[in-house]
Write a protein that holds these residues in place. Structure first.
Motif, PDB file in Angstrom:
ATOM      1  N   SER A 133       0.802  -1.228   0.000  1.00 37.68           N
ATOM      2  CA  SER A 133       0.000   0.000   0.000  1.00 37.68           C
ATOM      3  C   SER A 133       0.837   1.282   0.000  1.00 37.68           C
ATOM      4  O   SER A 133       0.551   2.202  -0.778  1.00 37.68           O
ATOM      5  CB  SER A 133      -0.962  -0.014   1.195  1.00 37.68           C
ATOM      6  OG  SER A 133      -1.768   1.137   1.205  1.00 37.68           O
ATOM      7  N   PHE A 146      -8.165   3.319  -2.156  1.00 38.15           N
ATOM      8  CA  PHE A 146      -7.875   2.465  -3.307  1.00 38.15           C
ATOM      9  C   PHE A 146      -6.625   1.619  -3.057  1.00 38.15           C
ATOM     10  O   PHE A 146      -6.607   0.416  -3.345  1.00 38.15           O
ATOM     11  CB  PHE A 146      -7.677   3.331  -4.557  1.00 38.15           C
ATOM     12  CG  PHE A 146      -7.181   2.567  -5.755  1.00 38.15           C
ATOM     13  CD1 PHE A 146      -8.047   1.793  -6.513  1.00 38.15           C
ATOM     14  CD2 PHE A 146      -5.837   2.611  -6.114  1.00 38.15           C
ATOM     15  CE1 PHE A 146      -7.586   1.077  -7.610  1.00 38.15           C
ATOM     16  CE2 PHE A 146      -5.369   1.904  -7.209  1.00 38.15           C
ATOM     17  CZ  PHE A 146      -6.251   1.135  -7.958  1.00 38.15           C
ATOM     18  N   CYS A 147      -5.587   2.230  -2.500  1.00 38.19           N
ATOM     19  CA  CYS A 147      -4.331   1.510  -2.256  1.00 38.19           C
ATOM     20  C   CYS A 147      -4.506   0.418  -1.207  1.00 38.19           C
ATOM     21  O   CYS A 147      -3.994  -0.695  -1.363  1.00 38.19           O
ATOM     22  CB  CYS A 147      -3.240   2.488  -1.817  1.00 38.19           C
ATOM     23  SG  CYS A 147      -2.758   3.650  -3.103  1.00 38.19           S
ATOM     24  N   SER A 186      -7.381  -1.131  -0.336  1.00 42.02           N
ATOM     25  CA  SER A 186      -8.248  -2.186  -0.878  1.00 42.02           C
ATOM     26  C   SER A 186      -7.500  -3.045  -1.893  1.00 42.02           C
ATOM     27  O   SER A 186      -7.592  -4.277  -1.873  1.00 42.02           O
ATOM     28  CB  SER A 186      -9.486  -1.566  -1.535  1.00 42.02           C
ATOM     29  OG  SER A 186     -10.243  -0.843  -0.608  1.00 42.02           O
ATOM     30  N   THR A 187      -6.740  -2.394  -2.780  1.00 39.86           N
ATOM     31  CA  THR A 187      -6.039  -3.121  -3.839  1.00 39.86           C
ATOM     32  C   THR A 187      -4.923  -3.991  -3.273  1.00 39.86           C
ATOM     33  O   THR A 187      -4.775  -5.159  -3.655  1.00 39.86           O
ATOM     34  CB  THR A 187      -5.454  -2.134  -4.871  1.00 39.86           C
ATOM     35  OG1 THR A 187      -6.498  -1.305  -5.366  1.00 39.86           O
ATOM     36  CG2 THR A 187      -4.820  -2.886  -6.029  1.00 39.86           C
ATOM     37  N   SER A 188      -4.126  -3.441  -2.361  1.00 37.98           N
ATOM     38  CA  SER A 188      -3.006  -4.207  -1.798  1.00 37.98           C
ATOM     39  C   SER A 188      -3.509  -5.398  -0.990  1.00 37.98           C
ATOM     40  O   SER A 188      -2.957  -6.503  -1.089  1.00 37.98           O
ATOM     41  CB  SER A 188      -2.130  -3.305  -0.931  1.00 37.98           C
ATOM     42  OG  SER A 188      -2.886  -2.707   0.101  1.00 37.98           O
ATOM     43  N   TYR A 231      -6.386  -6.920  -1.435  1.00 35.90           N
ATOM     44  CA  TYR A 231      -6.989  -7.857  -2.390  1.00 35.90           C
ATOM     45  C   TYR A 231      -5.917  -8.669  -3.115  1.00 35.90           C
ATOM     46  O   TYR A 231      -6.044  -9.894  -3.262  1.00 35.90           O
ATOM     47  CB  TYR A 231      -7.839  -7.084  -3.395  1.00 35.90           C
ATOM     48  CG  TYR A 231      -8.434  -7.944  -4.486  1.00 35.90           C
ATOM     49  CD1 TYR A 231      -9.473  -8.818  -4.214  1.00 35.90           C
ATOM     50  CD2 TYR A 231      -7.943  -7.882  -5.790  1.00 35.90           C
ATOM     51  CE1 TYR A 231     -10.022  -9.616  -5.206  1.00 35.90           C
ATOM     52  CE2 TYR A 231      -8.487  -8.670  -6.793  1.00 35.90           C
ATOM     53  CZ  TYR A 231      -9.528  -9.538  -6.492  1.00 35.90           C
ATOM     54  OH  TYR A 231     -10.059 -10.327  -7.479  1.00 35.90           O
ATOM     55  N   SER A 273     -14.030  -6.712  -7.419  1.00 32.37           N
ATOM     56  CA  SER A 273     -13.873  -6.523  -5.971  1.00 32.37           C
ATOM     57  C   SER A 273     -13.330  -5.141  -5.622  1.00 32.37           C
ATOM     58  O   SER A 273     -13.843  -4.475  -4.715  1.00 32.37           O
ATOM     59  CB  SER A 273     -12.947  -7.604  -5.409  1.00 32.37           C
ATOM     60  OG  SER A 273     -12.661  -7.364  -4.055  1.00 32.37           O
ATOM     61  N   ILE A 274     -12.277  -4.709  -6.322  1.00 34.66           N
ATOM     62  CA  ILE A 274     -11.652  -3.421  -5.991  1.00 34.66           C
ATOM     63  C   ILE A 274     -12.639  -2.276  -6.198  1.00 34.66           C
ATOM     64  O   ILE A 274     -12.771  -1.383  -5.347  1.00 34.66           O
ATOM     65  CB  ILE A 274     -10.383  -3.214  -6.841  1.00 34.66           C
ATOM     66  CG1 ILE A 274      -9.341  -4.287  -6.494  1.00 34.66           C
ATOM     67  CG2 ILE A 274      -9.810  -1.822  -6.623  1.00 34.66           C
ATOM     68  CD1 ILE A 274      -8.127  -4.275  -7.392  1.00 34.66           C
ATOM     69  N   ASN A 312     -15.307  -2.366  -3.434  1.00 31.55           N
ATOM     70  CA  ASN A 312     -14.785  -1.890  -2.154  1.00 31.55           C
ATOM     71  C   ASN A 312     -14.675  -0.371  -2.134  1.00 31.55           C
ATOM     72  O   ASN A 312     -14.937   0.260  -1.107  1.00 31.55           O
ATOM     73  CB  ASN A 312     -13.422  -2.527  -1.871  1.00 31.55           C
ATOM     74  CG  ASN A 312     -13.537  -3.890  -1.213  1.00 31.55           C
ATOM     75  OD1 ASN A 312     -13.647  -4.002  -0.006  1.00 31.55           O
ATOM     76  ND2 ASN A 312     -13.535  -4.938  -2.026  1.00 31.55           N
TER      77      ASN A 312
END
Length: 512
Positions: free
Chosen positions: A369, A394-395, A397-399, A401, A419-420, A423
């Motif tokens: 992240s 965003f960072c 959630s993405t990291s 995931y 998913s991203i 979220n």
């Protein structure tokens, strides 16, 4: 003949380990896996001794050498502890496939699915040869044709067939139950259950469960939709009473983590407590004695999930260390300390998907992240706080995931493509929902609570409809085959390369 004497100066290696908890965790993991794969004792101890000697030679610091000795002890302890857990035979195993009558105490809130109810019981009493025996082991009760209410802390009489869990083709049910310290389950028809008596937990827990029951009653009185009541109870206390359609939609969109108490929930409650304590100017050295019992009771009510327990322990680590050494507060190191403690208590916890998802998500947030955030802030060069907030969201959630994706695929056989995005849309609503839910539920018998819960009822209806629309997007969830160890190794290696933790040297072109 001349002899030349070379004076070779040997310098002691000035090496240190910034995060010793990682080394301790790796030794515990080594002992656990060697035991799980049934490696011979001689091989285990030989490799353990070789690693110890190598580290003892490389590192000259005596404090580090003491840590390595602790690692050897903990690795050995975990090796034998894991063997004990895997080979343990419950008192109730002798009744496998037999119908018996037991009296037991309900220790978990019921979980419902269609016409089946799951509960866990302890203090199991059974009769054998005219004598009453008590089993210390926890037992899973599977009740068919029933969605009844079973009060936590009360005793019931159950008559049914005792079963020993087995490893199925795609799911090791035996190992799953052992991660929960459960070694048998019992199939029971709802007609063969009788209430025996009420009992009480310790005073503070008993009052906490009463408060939760009153809280749910306030929700049912003030909220029109029972589905929204179940959804809110799932978000706040991990109750698994959400209807099948809603649960499936949250799963397809990669939002199933919202339906379980996690670090987000515990962190919010921790922040609220700290805020109120700061209003009364309570000193830091006294705060932990208020924060610890409140968080412990909440996590107990939420079922002591791995993610909630980890978050509680992180908050308490932060609170204790902030008294004197706030600059030394290292959440990454603390996470490995907590993981080590949980594995020492029950090594088989590592095979529970909740443990795997919880700690892999944290690793993703810590490792990936910050790198993503810095790169995106460089690209957008924004000072707007709202933009920064969504970049941060965003960072995170993405990291999380990306680090949990292989576990999700290997556990559920599918991955959420959206998913991203989901979220980013839904997660901003979660904090207000939790705060409104806690305030409204506790004040539900007053006008203010009525207003808050009615507003929350509308918000939850909107959330459920929005998630349903997102879940209906074509190819929202894609079935994926099982990932083998080689693919997993390459996947996480690529993530670490992207994050900059693994560098690939580039050869310079020679100039002529």
């Amino acid at each position: 003949m001349l002899k030349f004497k070379k004076n070779v100066e040997i310098r002691k290696m000035d090496m240190s380990i910034k995060r010793p908890a990682v080394i301790i965790f790796l030794y515990i993991l080594y002992g656990l896996l060697m035991s799980y794969f049934n490696v011979a004792n001689i091989i285990f101890f030989t490799l353990l001794f070789i690693s110890f000697v190598m580290l003892f030679i490389i590192f000259r610091d005596n404090s580090l050498r003491i840590i390595f000795m602790i690692c050897i002890f903990l690795g050995t302890f975990t090796f034998f502890h894991t063997s004990y857990r895997l080979d343990y035979i419950s008192d109730l195993d002798k009744f496998t496939d037999d119908n018996i009558s037991i009296t037991a105490k309900v220790v978990s809130a019921p979980s419902y699915k269609e016409k089946t109810t799951w509960i866990y019981v302890k203090d199991v009493k059974y009769e054998l040869d005219g004598k009453i025996y008590t089993s210390k082991d926890k037992l899973q009760i599977v009740i068919y044709n029933d969605n009844g209410k079973y009060k936590v802390g009360s005793y019931y009489r159950f008559y049914g067939k005792v079963k020993h869990p087995i490893a199925l083709k795609d799911f090791n049910y035996n190992l799953f139950l052992r991660t929960l310290n459960v070694y048998n389950y019992m199939n029971v028809n709802y007609k063969n259950i009788d209430f025996v008596m009420e009992d009480h937990f310790p005073f503070y827990l008993d009052k906490a469960f009463v408060l939760r029951d009153r809280y749910r009653s306030n929700l049912e009185i003030n909220m029109k939709s029972e589905d929204n009541v179940n959804l809110l109870m799932g978000m706040l206390f991990s109750e698994k009473n959400v209807d099948d359609e809603t649960y499936a939609n949250f799963k397809i969109t990669g939002l199933s983590h919202v339906l379980a108490v996690s670090g987000l929930h515990v962190g919010l409650i921790y922040a609220v407590i700290v805020y109120f304590l700061s209003m009364f100017d309570i000193k830091k050295r006294y705060r932990v004695f208020i924060i610890a019992p409140v968080l412990f009771i909440y996590v107990m009510l939420a079922g002591m999930s791995f993610s909630a327990t980890r978050a509680m322990m992180l908050c308490l680590f932060n609170e204790v260390l902030s008294m004197k050494h706030e600059e030394d507060n290292d959440p990454f190191n603390h996470t490995f300390i907590i993981a080590s403690i949980l594995l020492l208590i029950n090594p088989l916890s590592i095979f529970h998907v909740s443990f795997q998802l919880s700690f892999s998500a944290v690793m993703g947030i810590f490792l990936l992240s910050p790198v993503m955030r810095n790169k995106l802030l460089d690209v957008f060069n924004e000072d707007n706080n709202i933009v920064k907030y969504f970049i941060e969201l965003f960072c995170i959630s993405t990291s999380a995931y990306l680090f949990t994706l292989p576990i999700i695929i290997n556990t559920f056989g599918a991955m959420s493509v959206i998913s991203i995005l989901c979220n980013l849309i839904i997660v901003p609503f979660i904090a207000p929902i939790i705060i409104m839910g806690l305030i409204g539920g506790l004040s539900g018998r007053f006008v203010f609570g009525y207003i808050v819960l009615n507003l929350l009822d509308m918000i939850l209806t909107f959330i459920r409809r929005l998630v349903k629309i997102l879940a209906s997007v074509p190819f929202a969830s894609v079935s994926v085959g099982h990932l083998n160890i080689v693919v997993l190794f390459l996947y996480y290696t690529l993530l670490l390369i992207f994050a900059g933790y693994i560098t690939i040297s580039k050869k310079k072109k020679s100039e002529f």
